[in-house]
Scaffold this motif. Structure first.
Motif, short mmCIF file in Angstrom:
data_model
loop_
_atom_site.label_atom_id
_atom_site.label_comp_id
_atom_site.label_asym_id
_atom_site.label_seq_id
_atom_site.Cartn_x
_atom_site.Cartn_y
_atom_site.Cartn_z
N ARG A 164 -6.20 -50.48 14.35
CA ARG A 164 -5.30 -51.04 15.46
C ARG A 164 -6.30 -51.55 16.65
N TYR A 165 -7.63 -51.22 16.62
CA TYR A 165 -8.58 -51.80 17.61
C TYR A 165 -9.77 -52.17 16.94
N ARG A 166 -10.35 -52.88 17.70
CA ARG A 166 -11.79 -53.57 17.37
C ARG A 166 -12.85 -53.29 18.60
N LEU A 167 -13.80 -52.71 18.05
CA LEU A 167 -14.92 -52.37 19.15
C LEU A 167 -15.99 -53.24 19.06
N ASP A 168 -16.11 -54.12 20.20
CA ASP A 168 -17.30 -55.11 20.10
C ASP A 168 -18.33 -54.62 20.78
N VAL A 169 -19.51 -54.68 20.31
CA VAL A 169 -20.67 -54.00 21.03
C VAL A 169 -21.95 -54.96 21.00
N ARG A 170 -22.41 -55.32 22.28
CA ARG A 170 -23.71 -56.18 22.54
C ARG A 170 -24.73 -55.24 23.09
N LEU A 171 -26.01 -55.36 22.31
CA LEU A 171 -27.08 -54.36 22.82
C LEU A 171 -28.26 -55.41 23.23
N ASP A 172 -28.93 -54.61 24.38
CA ASP A 172 -30.08 -54.98 24.76
C ASP A 172 -31.27 -53.91 24.57
N ASP A 173 -32.06 -54.24 23.62
CA ASP A 173 -33.25 -53.25 23.18
C ASP A 173 -34.45 -54.10 23.94
N GLN B 54 -16.64 -53.11 24.60
CA GLN B 54 -15.60 -53.52 24.66
C GLN B 54 -14.39 -53.12 23.34
N LEU B 55 -13.15 -52.21 23.85
CA LEU B 55 -12.47 -51.89 22.87
C LEU B 55 -11.16 -52.96 23.26
N VAL B 56 -10.72 -53.47 22.00
CA VAL B 56 -9.79 -54.79 22.07
C VAL B 56 -8.51 -54.37 21.01
N ASP B 57 -7.41 -54.45 21.62
CA ASP B 57 -6.15 -54.06 21.17
C ASP B 57 -6.00 -55.36 19.88
N LEU B 58 -6.02 -55.04 18.75
CA LEU B 58 -5.75 -56.21 17.66
C LEU B 58 -4.51 -56.83 17.94
N ALA B 59 -3.52 -56.18 18.08
CA ALA B 59 -2.10 -56.89 18.06
C ALA B 59 -1.84 -57.68 19.39
N THR B 60 -2.54 -57.36 20.60
CA THR B 60 -2.26 -58.01 21.69
C THR B 60 -3.55 -59.00 22.22
N THR C 8 -8.19 -56.51 26.10
CA THR C 8 -9.47 -55.48 26.40
C THR C 8 -8.94 -54.30 27.13
N LEU C 9 -9.06 -53.22 26.37
CA LEU C 9 -8.52 -51.78 26.95
C LEU C 9 -9.72 -51.21 27.29
N VAL C 10 -10.92 -51.35 27.07
CA VAL C 10 -12.08 -50.57 27.76
C VAL C 10 -13.29 -51.43 27.70
N ASP C 11 -13.73 -51.69 28.77
CA ASP C 11 -15.03 -52.41 29.07
C ASP C 11 -16.16 -51.95 29.72
N ASP D 284 -22.90 -41.60 20.80
CA ASP D 284 -22.37 -40.60 21.25
C ASP D 284 -21.42 -40.95 22.58
N GLN D 285 -22.12 -41.48 23.38
CA GLN D 285 -21.71 -41.84 24.67
C GLN D 285 -20.53 -42.82 24.51
N ILE D 286 -20.48 -43.76 23.62
CA ILE D 286 -19.28 -44.58 23.47
C ILE D 286 -18.24 -43.81 22.82
N THR D 287 -18.38 -42.82 21.96
CA THR D 287 -17.40 -42.14 21.25
C THR D 287 -16.53 -41.34 22.45
N ALA D 288 -17.42 -40.63 23.09
CA ALA D 288 -16.77 -39.69 24.30
C ALA D 288 -15.94 -40.59 25.21
N ARG D 289 -16.47 -41.75 25.63
CA ARG D 289 -15.76 -42.61 26.65
C ARG D 289 -14.48 -43.16 25.89
N LEU D 290 -14.44 -43.45 24.86
CA LEU D 290 -13.25 -43.77 24.02
C LEU D 290 -12.24 -42.62 23.80
N ALA D 291 -12.78 -41.58 23.76
CA ALA D 291 -12.11 -40.19 23.62
C ALA D 291 -11.15 -39.98 24.71
#
Length: 165
Positions: A67-76, A101-107, A110-113, A148-155
């Motif tokens: 139902r959602y897609r998680l888009d991640v861009r990294l800077d290393d 960014q957590l994106v709702d695939l139906a609409t 962007t739910l989380v940025d 872990d940080q991303i998962t905690a924020r999504l939770a």
């Protein structure tokens, strides 16, 4: 008797503090169902592979349609910090930052940025192989921290949206 009354008072005060488990309900609860319905979009580079793999392990998709897609861009980045008397670098800092960014695939909304990040110090020794190995180990550890940080924020997002009508 005093000990018993003290224990009862402590138990009552903890019950009224408002703390409750974030993952209540297990995989069928609001947090578990949101996390298991997230697909992780491909992330570029070696760091992207490591972060994406760690995220997939934590999100544990239920096999249904996401139902959602998680888009991640990294800077290393790796920056030299300390300098020896012969002007060679003595210490490095590896920094891994993620914008996700957590994106709702139906609409398509962007739910989380948000961002996540961490860094690690690396001692630079005379052996080039040892330095490369230390840099790779730091990247592996940072990838886990970022996931872990991303998962905690999504939770937290799932928990807060489940409370709102």
């Amino acid at each position: 008797m005093i000990r018993l009354l003290t224990l009862i008072a402590i138990a009552l005060s903890l019950a009224g503090c408002g703390l409750r488990p974030l993952y209540s309900g297990g995989s069928t609860g609001s947090v578990g169902s949101l996390l298991s319905s997230v697909e992780v979009a491909p992330i570029e580079g070696r760091a992207g592979y490591l972060v994406g793999d760690a995220l997939r392990d934590r999100l544990a998709a239920n096999g249904g349609a996401p139902r959602y897609r998680l888009d991640v861009r990294l800077d290393d980045s790796i920056v030299g910090l300390g300098v020896r008397s012969d002007e060679s670098i003595a210490r490095e800092r590896r920094t891994l930052r993620a914008r996700y960014q957590l994106v709702d695939l139906a609409t398509g909304q962007t739910l989380v940025d948000d961002t996540a990040g961490s860094d690690a110090g690396i001692d630079v020794v005379r052996s080039e192989y040892a330095v490369i190995a230390a840099e790779q180990t730091a990247l592996e550890r940072l990838s886990v921290v970022i996931a872990d940080q991303i998962t905690a924020r999504l939770a937290l997002f799932a928990d807060r949206t489940a409370k709102t009508p």
